[in-house]
Enzyme design. Sequence first.
Site, PDB file in Angstrom:
ATOM      1  N   TYR A   1       6.368  17.041  12.188  1.00 22.90           N
ATOM      2  CA  TYR A   1       7.361  15.967  12.342  1.00 22.90           C
ATOM      3  C   TYR A   1       8.799  16.480  12.360  1.00 22.90           C
ATOM      4  O   TYR A   1       9.728  15.680  12.327  1.00 22.90           O
ATOM      5  CB  TYR A   1       7.260  14.956  11.189  1.00 22.90           C
ATOM      6  CG  TYR A   1       5.860  14.573  10.803  1.00 22.90           C
ATOM      7  CD1 TYR A   1       5.053  13.848  11.679  1.00 22.90           C
ATOM      8  CD2 TYR A   1       5.344  14.931   9.571  1.00 22.90           C
ATOM      9  CE1 TYR A   1       3.769  13.504  11.321  1.00 22.90           C
ATOM     10  CE2 TYR A   1       4.052  14.582   9.207  1.00 22.90           C
ATOM     11  CZ  TYR A   1       3.267  13.867  10.088  1.00 22.90           C
ATOM     12  OH  TYR A   1       1.993  13.524   9.726  1.00 22.90           O
TER      13      TYR A   1
ATOM     14  N   GLU B   1       0.814  -1.214   0.000  1.00 19.17           N
ATOM     15  CA  GLU B   1       0.000   0.000   0.000  1.00 19.17           C
ATOM     16  C   GLU B   1       0.846   1.260   0.000  1.00 19.17           C
ATOM     17  O   GLU B   1       0.821   2.028   0.965  1.00 19.17           O
ATOM     18  CB  GLU B   1      -0.853   0.040   1.275  1.00 19.17           C
ATOM     19  CG  GLU B   1      -1.905  -1.000   1.357  1.00 19.17           C
ATOM     20  CD  GLU B   1      -2.540  -1.074   2.736  1.00 19.17           C
ATOM     21  OE1 GLU B   1      -3.634  -1.647   2.825  1.00 19.17           O
ATOM     22  OE2 GLU B   1      -1.954  -0.569   3.708  1.00 19.17           O
ATOM     23  N   PRO B   2       1.624   1.516  -1.033  1.00 19.42           N
ATOM     24  CA  PRO B   2       2.474   2.706  -1.028  1.00 19.42           C
ATOM     25  C   PRO B   2       1.671   3.989  -1.218  1.00 19.42           C
ATOM     26  O   PRO B   2       0.713   4.027  -1.997  1.00 19.42           O
ATOM     27  CB  PRO B   2       3.392   2.478  -2.229  1.00 19.42           C
ATOM     28  CG  PRO B   2       2.598   1.612  -3.147  1.00 19.42           C
ATOM     29  CD  PRO B   2       1.766   0.720  -2.261  1.00 19.42           C
ATOM     30  N   GLY B   3       2.046   5.017  -0.510  1.00 16.89           N
ATOM     31  CA  GLY B   3       1.464   6.344  -0.707  1.00 16.89           C
ATOM     32  C   GLY B   3       2.584   7.315  -1.092  1.00 16.89           C
ATOM     33  O   GLY B   3       2.770   7.675  -2.252  1.00 16.89           O
ATOM     34  N   ARG B   4       3.391   7.659  -0.070  1.00 15.99           N
ATOM     35  CA  ARG B   4       4.455   8.653  -0.234  1.00 15.99           C
ATOM     36  C   ARG B   4       5.380   8.365  -1.414  1.00 15.99           C
ATOM     37  O   ARG B   4       5.717   9.266  -2.181  1.00 15.99           O
ATOM     38  CB  ARG B   4       5.291   8.682   1.054  1.00 15.99           C
ATOM     39  CG  ARG B   4       6.352   9.751   1.082  1.00 15.99           C
ATOM     40  CD  ARG B   4       7.310   9.566   2.274  1.00 15.99           C
ATOM     41  NE  ARG B   4       6.665   9.124   3.472  1.00 15.99           N
ATOM     42  CZ  ARG B   4       6.243   9.933   4.453  1.00 15.99           C
ATOM     43  NH1 ARG B   4       6.440  11.221   4.369  1.00 15.99           N
ATOM     44  NH2 ARG B   4       5.657   9.422   5.520  1.00 15.99           N
TER      45      ARG B   4
ATOM     46  N   TYR C   1       1.413  14.037   1.482  1.00 15.54           N
ATOM     47  CA  TYR C   1       1.004  14.598   2.768  1.00 15.54           C
ATOM     48  C   TYR C   1       1.252  16.105   2.845  1.00 15.54           C
ATOM     49  O   TYR C   1       1.543  16.639   3.907  1.00 15.54           O
ATOM     50  CB  TYR C   1       1.701  13.850   3.923  1.00 15.54           C
ATOM     51  CG  TYR C   1       1.496  12.356   3.872  1.00 15.54           C
ATOM     52  CD1 TYR C   1       0.250  11.807   4.148  1.00 15.54           C
ATOM     53  CD2 TYR C   1       2.529  11.492   3.511  1.00 15.54           C
ATOM     54  CE1 TYR C   1       0.044  10.428   4.087  1.00 15.54           C
ATOM     55  CE2 TYR C   1       2.336  10.119   3.448  1.00 15.54           C
ATOM     56  CZ  TYR C   1       1.097   9.600   3.731  1.00 15.54           C
ATOM     57  OH  TYR C   1       0.909   8.242   3.664  1.00 15.54           O
TER      58      TYR C   1
ATOM     59  N   CYS D   1       0.118  33.055  11.657  1.00 14.92           N
ATOM     60  CA  CYS D   1       0.348  33.733  12.929  1.00 14.92           C
ATOM     61  C   CYS D   1       0.825  32.752  13.982  1.00 14.92           C
ATOM     62  O   CYS D   1       0.129  32.491  14.980  1.00 14.92           O
ATOM     63  CB  CYS D   1      -0.934  34.420  13.381  1.00 14.92           C
ATOM     64  SG  CYS D   1      -1.557  35.534  12.141  1.00 14.92           S
ATOM     65  N   GLU D   2       1.970  32.155  13.741  1.00 13.00           N
ATOM     66  CA  GLU D   2       2.564  31.169  14.646  1.00 13.00           C
ATOM     67  C   GLU D   2       4.069  31.262  14.461  1.00 13.00           C
ATOM     68  O   GLU D   2       4.549  31.176  13.326  1.00 13.00           O
ATOM     69  CB  GLU D   2       2.199  29.736  14.222  1.00 13.00           C
ATOM     70  CG  GLU D   2       0.756  29.414  14.199  1.00 13.00           C
ATOM     71  CD  GLU D   2       0.329  28.461  15.293  1.00 13.00           C
ATOM     72  OE1 GLU D   2       1.183  27.863  15.974  1.00 13.00           O
ATOM     73  OE2 GLU D   2      -0.890  28.343  15.472  1.00 13.00           O
TER      74      GLU D   2
END
Length: 433
Positions: free
Chosen positions: A336, A292-295, A392, A363-364
């Site tokens: 992360y 199940e690859p995503g990235r 992502y 604003c962070e």
Amino acid sequence: MQPLSQVLPPSAATTPEGHLAIGGCDLVALADEFGTPLVIYDAGLLRDTMRRYVTAFRAHDPRAEVIYASKAFWAQALLRMAHAEGLRMDVASGGELFMALHAGFPAGKIVMHGNAKDAREIGEALDAMVGLIVVDSLDEIVLLDRLAGERGRVQDVLVRVTPGVKPSTHAYIATGQIDSKFGFALDGGLAAGAVAACRAAANVNLVGLHCHIGSQIFELGAYRMAAGLLAAFASEQGGDDLGILDMGGGLGIAYTRGDTPPSVEEYADMVIGGVFAEWDAVGLPRPRVMVEPGRSIVGRAGLTIYRVTGTKDIPGVRRYVAVDGGMSDLMRPMLYGATYEAILPGRPEAEATQTLRLVGKHCESGDVLIQEATLPPVARGDLVCLPATGAYGVAMASNYNGVTRPAVVFVEGGEATLVVRREAYADLVARDL
Ligand code: LLP
């Protein structure tokens, strides 16, 4: 540009004007045409990677299946491409299921995940007749059995097992360890209990096991270790209802120039080769392997282009360069501590002489895209590109500070196609009553 080649798509080139081009399209021209922030995908690379995956796994076994993990990036254009390339689809919520069905994915090719599926989502999956549901808790098995029974259906399921393998990746994306909200641990008889519960449920048909040890993994040995533990478990459990083994996703990609991830082919050799060796060793018939690859399908193919809105020099401290996006389109650095490279699409070959902090517009104080970037001198109006933002990134985008989510463009053979329009201000109030 050379040192950045592993984080850029292989189609990266320099135009006669000295601009960076991807898929034959000048990134400066794309930013002018579609505005910024802009997310660009090399459609040729997406398709090639899907093909490499299918080829690499089917070379070991024609029954092998590649399931795209849609959470990594789920534009309709991408889901349609995955279907055309013969992939199956992993969805982890009712919303992802809706998007896959909307893209024309046959329900039988959809695999439904989630550690907290509610009755509505399970009902939606049953009504759509999804091919597989991956069960994640005893409560879910009871609920699924009842909902399937009410519909006069028997649902094929995989049991998600946490093998107790902890790959070296960020704690937030490690999932194979025993202390996890996902799946059933091999230890303590939890996985055995789940297998027994499925076997006892009249409307649940156990067809195999699932395991996802984590994400952004470079050390392939972790898969072999998981395969060994799963083979021992399958052998203990007996029965001929464990014919499918879904080994999850997780192959890492290069985010910065020092990263050297394994290739799709090396990953296939380790995962399916390892599973077969371990199954042979316990004398069980080889399972039908799924991954199940995503990235690793979408990550390197995607890039984000921002425009510099201003610079600020704090004497003796540092130089800040602010851009027109940030944590609303790319949460990974903040969540992360993920690191990225930056390149100037207008001057990719210019000498990098300045160290600066690349920040977003939110604003962070934590809205920092790159803590320490080394770039050629930049000024307001310049474009900055972050490679390898395809996984992502937009999938985790938000409207924080009322910032509209970016447009997405596919490029290939010198053609650019707008596949997701930029959000408009009107979208920000569209749901308010
Ligand atoms: N299968 C399951 C059951 C998963 O939970 C995941 C990812 C995948 C497959 C796909 O994994 P991949 O091949 O993409 O590593 N937002 C985080 C990643 C979260 C991964 C969640 N599960 C990040 O940006 O790094």
